[in-house]
Design an enzyme around this catalytic site. Structure first.
Site, PDB file in Angstrom:
ATOM      1  N   GLU A  60      -1.857  14.626   4.198  1.00 49.63           N
ATOM      2  CA  GLU A  60      -1.669  13.526   3.244  1.00 49.63           C
ATOM      3  C   GLU A  60      -1.711  14.145   1.852  1.00 49.63           C
ATOM      4  O   GLU A  60      -2.739  14.667   1.431  1.00 49.63           O
ATOM      5  CB  GLU A  60      -2.768  12.484   3.412  1.00 49.63           C
ATOM      6  CG  GLU A  60      -2.844  11.866   4.808  1.00 49.63           C
ATOM      7  CD  GLU A  60      -1.821  10.749   5.004  1.00 49.63           C
ATOM      8  OE1 GLU A  60      -1.171  10.348   4.010  1.00 49.63           O
ATOM      9  OE2 GLU A  60      -1.686  10.278   6.153  1.00 49.63           O
TER      10      GLU A  60
ATOM     11  N   GLU B   7       6.873   7.529   1.908  1.00 44.86           N
ATOM     12  CA  GLU B   7       5.938   8.600   1.571  1.00 44.86           C
ATOM     13  C   GLU B   7       6.768   9.840   1.267  1.00 44.86           C
ATOM     14  O   GLU B   7       7.179  10.567   2.163  1.00 44.86           O
ATOM     15  CB  GLU B   7       4.939   8.803   2.710  1.00 44.86           C
ATOM     16  CG  GLU B   7       4.101   7.543   2.947  1.00 44.86           C
ATOM     17  CD  GLU B   7       3.205   7.608   4.170  1.00 44.86           C
ATOM     18  OE1 GLU B   7       3.052   8.708   4.749  1.00 44.86           O
ATOM     19  OE2 GLU B   7       2.636   6.552   4.543  1.00 44.86           O
TER      20      GLU B   7
ATOM     21  N   HIS C  77       2.627  13.530   4.924  1.00 41.39           N
ATOM     22  CA  HIS C  77       2.562  12.104   4.612  1.00 41.39           C
ATOM     23  C   HIS C  77       2.083  11.901   3.177  1.00 41.39           C
ATOM     24  O   HIS C  77       1.890  12.857   2.428  1.00 41.39           O
ATOM     25  CB  HIS C  77       1.610  11.408   5.591  1.00 41.39           C
ATOM     26  CG  HIS C  77       2.138  11.294   6.977  1.00 41.39           C
ATOM     27  ND1 HIS C  77       2.532  10.104   7.541  1.00 41.39           N
ATOM     28  CD2 HIS C  77       2.345  12.238   7.937  1.00 41.39           C
ATOM     29  CE1 HIS C  77       2.956  10.316   8.779  1.00 41.39           C
ATOM     30  NE2 HIS C  77       2.842  11.605   9.043  1.00 41.39           N
TER      31      HIS C  77
ATOM     32  N   HIS D  27       7.281   8.593   7.336  1.00 38.31           N
ATOM     33  CA  HIS D  27       7.265   7.263   6.731  1.00 38.31           C
ATOM     34  C   HIS D  27       8.167   7.338   5.504  1.00 38.31           C
ATOM     35  O   HIS D  27       7.906   8.122   4.585  1.00 38.31           O
ATOM     36  CB  HIS D  27       5.846   6.857   6.350  1.00 38.31           C
ATOM     37  CG  HIS D  27       4.964   6.619   7.528  1.00 38.31           C
ATOM     38  ND1 HIS D  27       3.617   6.952   7.557  1.00 38.31           N
ATOM     39  CD2 HIS D  27       5.233   6.078   8.750  1.00 38.31           C
ATOM     40  CE1 HIS D  27       3.096   6.626   8.727  1.00 38.31           C
ATOM     41  NE2 HIS D  27       4.061   6.101   9.469  1.00 38.31           N
TER      42      HIS D  27
END
Length: 390
Positions: free
Chosen positions: A281, A86, A190, A83
């Site tokens: 993440e 990100e 991410h 993404h």
């Protein structure tokens, strides 16, 4: 002329430190090319394809034999910036590259990793998205998707339901890449939360969705891998550092338990490429201010290294055996064969055996399954847990 300064000037490119700032495509390419040139014996830089806008999808390989696969040397990969907005993972990958190449021959842990692993690092899978973001933003921006406005983490074939999203150039490049390398372990990086998430991201009742989860047959391994990463990140392991976000016990979650998604990359790696991938993440804020980057590096450096180490088993020699897949295999099944590796020096005293492979059902055949999981297309998962994970 001061010859001391002259020689220092010649050595500067090898010793120059990568700064903690955001590196756009040209700067990132310049850094990667410099590393590939200055550390050519242990690096190989190549592009696996191009983005919609024609930007190269660069991969830097680090290893003692960076240009080719060698038997007994497992293939590992990190993929970041899927993404585009990100961004922390993108910069961490550049600093990881620097840390690896400068530590070779000096740091025993890094030297051992490079000796025994072929490490593939893709700093940005979505360079168009990154370039589209005008300024740092903690929340959603147009740079999340690729230039065609597709979310690349919803763009892969799905094992549980038909995914009719038009396959994007970046996605197709990764799918082709997975066919050319025998990856064993992987993580995609991410932002927007602080947690290590493991497959499945999608599922059916047979995988546990009625209990708000979706588990693979290798759930114990995936939980171990996610915990390995999260437990070494001082903030991730707390599980509750992001305001207005879910709390994750010990910084770990099953992907489906968090929220279901179709066409995710980690499920695709597991089902179609036999590669164990988790999703990391790394920051509550998707695109934090660059002065925060040193803190993210300090929080993640030990985790990044320790996670890579899970692909090697010290003290063992390569061991070849034969796996026989019966002609009349049970519908919807996977073969499992555990291999007990003897330590070096014990191979001659142990007779190799090849017990019958047990048939382990992967899913029950339900009407909700897509053609992707039919026997004609489904890839048998042969799990060598004792080789790669211990």
């Amino acid at each position: 002329m001061d010859f001391t300064c002259f020689w220092l000037g010649l050595l500067l490119p090898l010793a120059a430190t990568l700064d903690f700032s955001y590196h756009h495509q040209e700067e990132m390419e310049a850094f990667l090319k410099t590393v590939a040139q200055n550390y050519s014996p242990i690096t190989h830089l190549h592009s696996i394809g191009k983005s919609v806008r024609g930007r190269n999808l660069w991969v830097l390989v680090v290893g003692r034999f960076p240009k080719e696969h060698r038997i007994g040397i497992p293939e590992f990969k990190y993929v970041a910036n899927m993404h585009g907005d990100e961004t922390v993972g993108r910069e961490l990958m550049l600093h990881l590259i620097e840390y690896l190449v400068t530590g070779d021959g000096k740091d025993p842990e890094i030297t051992n990793l490079i000796n025994n692993t072929r490490i593939h690092i893709m700093p940005s899978m979505n360079p168009d998205g990154f370039e589209a973001v005008k300024k740092p933003d903690c929340f959603y921006s147009n740079g999340r998707e690729n230039y065609n406005e597709y979310d690349l983490n919803r763009n892969f074939p799905d094992a549980f339901e038909f995914n009719n999203a038009t396959r994007q150039p970046e996605t197709m490049a990764v799918m082709k890449w997975l066919k050319t390398e025998s990856f064993v372990l992987s993580a995609n990086l991410h932002g927007g939360a602080l947690v290590a998430s493991y497959p499945f991201d999608n599922g059916v009742p047979a995988t546990g969705t009625l209990h708000s989860r979706s588990l693979t047959p290798d759930d114990d391994v995936f939980q171990y891998l996610a915990h390995t990463y999260a437990s070494r990140n001082p903030n991730m392991k707390k599980g509750d550092q992001c305001k207005n976000k879910m709390n994750f016990p010990n910084g770990v979650t099953n992907g489906y338990s968090w929220y279901p998604l179709q066409g995710g990359m980690q499920d695709y790696n597991y089902v179609w490429a036999q590669c164990f991938e988790i999703t990391l993440e790394l920051s509550c804020c998707k695109y934090p201010r660059e002065e925060k980057l040193p803190f993210f590096w300090n929080d993640n450096k030990a985790s990044l290294i320790e996670y890579m180490k899970q692909v090697t088993v010290p003290g063992h020699s390569p061991y070849l055996t034969k796996v026989i897949i019966p002609e009349k295999s049970q519908t919807f099944s996977a073969l499992k064969k555990d291999i007990l590796l003897p330590f070096q020096g014990q191979l001659d005293s142990i007779q190799a055996s090849n017990p019958p492979c047990p048939m382990i059902p992967l899913y029950k055949e339900l009407p909700s399954h897509s053609a992707a999981t039919k026997p004609s297309l489904f890839l048998f998962l042969v799990t060598f847990l004792h080789i790669f994970f211990k």
